[in-house]
Design an enzyme around this catalytic site. Structure first.
Site, PDB file in Angstrom:
ATOM      1  N   ASP A 293     -10.317  -6.759  65.733  1.00 44.79           N
ATOM      2  CA  ASP A 293     -10.680  -7.456  64.507  1.00 44.79           C
ATOM      3  C   ASP A 293      -9.865  -8.756  64.487  1.00 44.79           C
ATOM      4  O   ASP A 293      -8.844  -8.867  65.174  1.00 44.79           O
ATOM      5  CB  ASP A 293     -10.330  -6.587  63.293  1.00 44.79           C
ATOM      6  CG  ASP A 293     -10.677  -7.258  61.975  1.00 44.79           C
ATOM      7  OD1 ASP A 293     -11.695  -7.969  61.914  1.00 44.79           O
ATOM      8  OD2 ASP A 293      -9.898  -7.081  61.019  1.00 44.79           O
ATOM      9  N   ASP A 295      -9.332 -11.271  61.284  1.00 44.96           N
ATOM     10  CA  ASP A 295      -8.587 -11.524  60.052  1.00 44.96           C
ATOM     11  C   ASP A 295      -7.734 -10.329  59.648  1.00 44.96           C
ATOM     12  O   ASP A 295      -8.204  -9.187  59.640  1.00 44.96           O
ATOM     13  CB  ASP A 295      -9.563 -11.875  58.933  1.00 44.96           C
ATOM     14  CG  ASP A 295     -10.234 -13.214  59.182  1.00 44.96           C
ATOM     15  OD1 ASP A 295      -9.653 -14.243  58.825  1.00 44.96           O
ATOM     16  OD2 ASP A 295     -11.331 -13.206  59.778  1.00 44.96           O
ATOM     17  N   ASP A 518      -7.901  -3.682  60.804  1.00 49.36           N
ATOM     18  CA  ASP A 518      -7.245  -3.260  59.556  1.00 49.36           C
ATOM     19  C   ASP A 518      -8.218  -2.640  58.558  1.00 49.36           C
ATOM     20  O   ASP A 518      -7.805  -2.166  57.500  1.00 49.36           O
ATOM     21  CB  ASP A 518      -6.564  -4.466  58.884  1.00 49.36           C
ATOM     22  CG  ASP A 518      -7.571  -5.422  58.276  1.00 49.36           C
ATOM     23  OD1 ASP A 518      -8.482  -5.876  59.012  1.00 49.36           O
ATOM     24  OD2 ASP A 518      -7.470  -5.706  57.065  1.00 49.36           O
TER      25      ASP A 518
END
Length: 575
Positions: A293, A295, A518
């Site tokens: 991922d 961001d 996240d």
């Protein structure tokens, strides 16, 4: 009387219903090549056994039912790719029902060779045009113009495009002569068998059409792919052409092996593989694919803007400074997008990856192309898809050049100062994340040259739109460890779809995947594919943050999921 000529337009028009089922499968998440192969299988059933499943599938509107059909079709394709003597026992109740109980999994197990031969004939025949997106959209554009002329909305009767007007000719397989028949046998250097044993196996497989002087023994593995992209594509085209013309395998070798090659060679994409008498053999080298991922994983932006990163330190970080840094990044990202990446024009035309429209790119030299005056509008037709594809190619070229060769000195200084300020404020988050990606990807930089380990690769799947995500990769200095063709946007298609594309692109018995992020979306997508997932959390004290997360941690997650040694020898050697 000469036989009536059938044009390519006639073929595509006749097979519109088959194309509709292909489009339905793709729209419900089936990978393009798998959808093509599944529809070709159903087309052959109708041609050979008058079992018309296609006409029933096209009228199914229940999404759940379509997904069940896709799962069953995938199971059938897997069944057809099994080695000799291996039967598949997957149940296909929906397909059996649609065929009025005329086919079952037993039918496919018994008739594998005939079915594979038939599917290949469909793909080499009408499938060349039925599944060609460009040809189909060319037909749609022509039919729209023709309808307008019939309705009196246009005074000019459209001409059939030359590509559609040409006569259709079925693919012809030219039999090879005895001297053209050869086979490459890939074998382990440690395998305790001799040439005589291999020769006996080959003669049994080929029915005696292979001569002793046409047997070539090559130590395993033999790579079919060059290290350079251009050579890779060239070799791939030559290899596929040789398969189509039966120049590699003798006629009596089981055709299922050609089916396996046809269905898998396009999806291998930089994966080392070898040939043996049964088709493709994966390399013994383990390939590890890391799916990141972006961001709040490799970079921090949202948590700087809303202050959650600073707040997690309970007064240890300046909240106002955090927000200021985040706003500076927002402005810089937007500036790069607008000035270099045509963002004002294409903001609403998001694609999941830069090569998504490469089919429409005719390779035109863009050096003097006038992007400002080519009147790009919504890419609903071939012309505008080509214009958007041009922009994507230009963006890819700029990405490869790097910002240091694109920004003026003032902006370069602003960028480097902001990066250093952010890295310091976040205790080295950016630089340590970059270093971990470099380590696990096996990237070695020496001056201006960068070498990559082909058995390890990192990709990004981000929920942001594609163009800003590419700008972020450049601005956060990830472009030397993640190439532009390894960046996916899940903005519209979702992370599971992107993960599926990546799986199909790299999948082999020796490939291991690991997802790092996240959020719950990437966690759920990884779990659905049985990939290990490493959850990143920026809160102080969490081991899975930067600095902190390391290669050993990722290896341990992979070893638990794949039940392997904690790290393979090559990764140990590479440090």
């Amino acid at each position: 009387m000469a036989p009536m000529s059938i044009s390519v337009k006639d073929v595509i028009t006749f097979h519109k219903i088959d194309r509709a089922v292909y489009a339905k499968f793709v729209a419900h998440g089936m990978e393009h090549a798998r959808a093509r192969n599944a529809v070709a299988l159903f087309m052959w059933l109708e041609q050979r056994h008058c079992i018309d499943i296609i006409c029933q599938i096209v009228h199914i509107i229940n999404p759940t039912m379509v997904l069940i059909l896709i799962a069953e079709a995938d199971a059938l394709l897997h069944c057809l790719q099994q080695d000799d003597g291996q039967s598949c026992y997957t149940e296909i109740p929906t397909i059996t029902s649609l065929s009025k109980n005329r086919v079952s999994i037993l039918f496919f197990n018994i008739n594998k060779d005939e079915i594979v031969r038939g599917v290949v004939s469909v793909l080499d025949g009408v499938g060349r045009f039925v599944f060609d997106d460009y040809m189909y959209e060319l037909l749609q554009a022509y039919e729209s113009e023709e309808a307008a002329a019939r309705a009196g909305l246009s005074t000019v009767k459209p001409a059939v495009p030359p590509a559609l007007a040409i006569s259709y000719a079925p693919a012809v397989v030219v039999p090879s002569t005895e001297n053209e028949r050869s086979m490459v046998i890939a074998f382990s250097m440690e395998l305790p068998i001799g040439r005589d044993e291999i020769w006996k196996f080959c003669t049994e497989k080929t029915g005696g059409v292979l001569k002793p002087d046409r047997l070539f023994l090559v130590p395993f593995p033999v790579s079919l792919h060059s290290s350079s992209a251009s050579t890779h594509k060239s070799d791939q085209r030559k290899f596929q052409g040789r398969i189509s013309n039966s120049k590699v395998f003798p006629e009596k070798i089981q055709v299922r092996n050609l089916f396996l090659l046809k269905f898998q060679i396009l999806a291998m994409d930089k994966t080392d593989c070898s040939l043996n008498a049964s088709g493709l053999v994966p390399s013994t080298k383990v390939k590890t694919v890391y799916v990141w991922d972006m961001d709040e994983t490799l970079i921090l932006l949202k948590s700087l803007l809303d202050g959650t990163f600073a707040s997690s330190f309970h007064g240890g970080k300046d909240l106002k400074k955090s927000v200021e840094i985040g706003k500076k990044w927002e402005n810089l990202i937007l500036k790069v997008c607008d000035s270099l990446f045509f963002y004002e024009e294409i903001e609403n035309f998001n694609e999941p990856y830069l090569d998504a429209l490469s089919t429409y790119d005719d390779g035109k030299d863009l050096l003097n192309y006038d992007f400002e005056n080519d009147s790009l509008s919504s890419p609903n037709d071939i012309a505008n898809k080509r214009k958007l594809a041009y922009r994507h190619r230009a963006i890819a070229d700029k990405y490869k050049k790097g910002l240091q060769n694109l920004l003026d000195e003032q902006l370069l200084n602003i960028w480097n100062d902001l990066y250093s300020l952010t890295d310091s404020f976040t205790d080295g988050w950016l630089s340590s994340a970059h270093e971990l990606v470099r380590q696990v990807s096996g990237v070695i930089s020496t001056g201006e040259d960068t070498a990559c380990n082909n058995n390890r690769v990192s990709l990004i799947v981000t929920s942001g739109s594609l163009i800003p995500s590419l700008a972020k990769c450049l601005l956060y200095k990830l472009d030397d460890v993640i190439s532009h063709d390894n960046i996916y946007s899940s903005w519209e298609v979702g992370k599971l779809q992107c993960f599926n594309w990546i799986r199909d692109r790299f999948d082999s018995p020796q490939t291991r995947f690991c997802a790092i992020g996240d959020g719950m979306e990437e966690c759920n997508a990884a779990q659905s594919l049985n990939w290990p997932f490493v959850k990143v959390d920026f809160k102080p004290g969490n081991p899975n943050r930067f600095p902190g997360l390391n290669k050993g941690t990722l290896r341990s997650y992979i070893s638990v999921m794949y039940e392997t040694a904690e790290s393979d020898d090559e990764e140990k050697k590479d440090g």
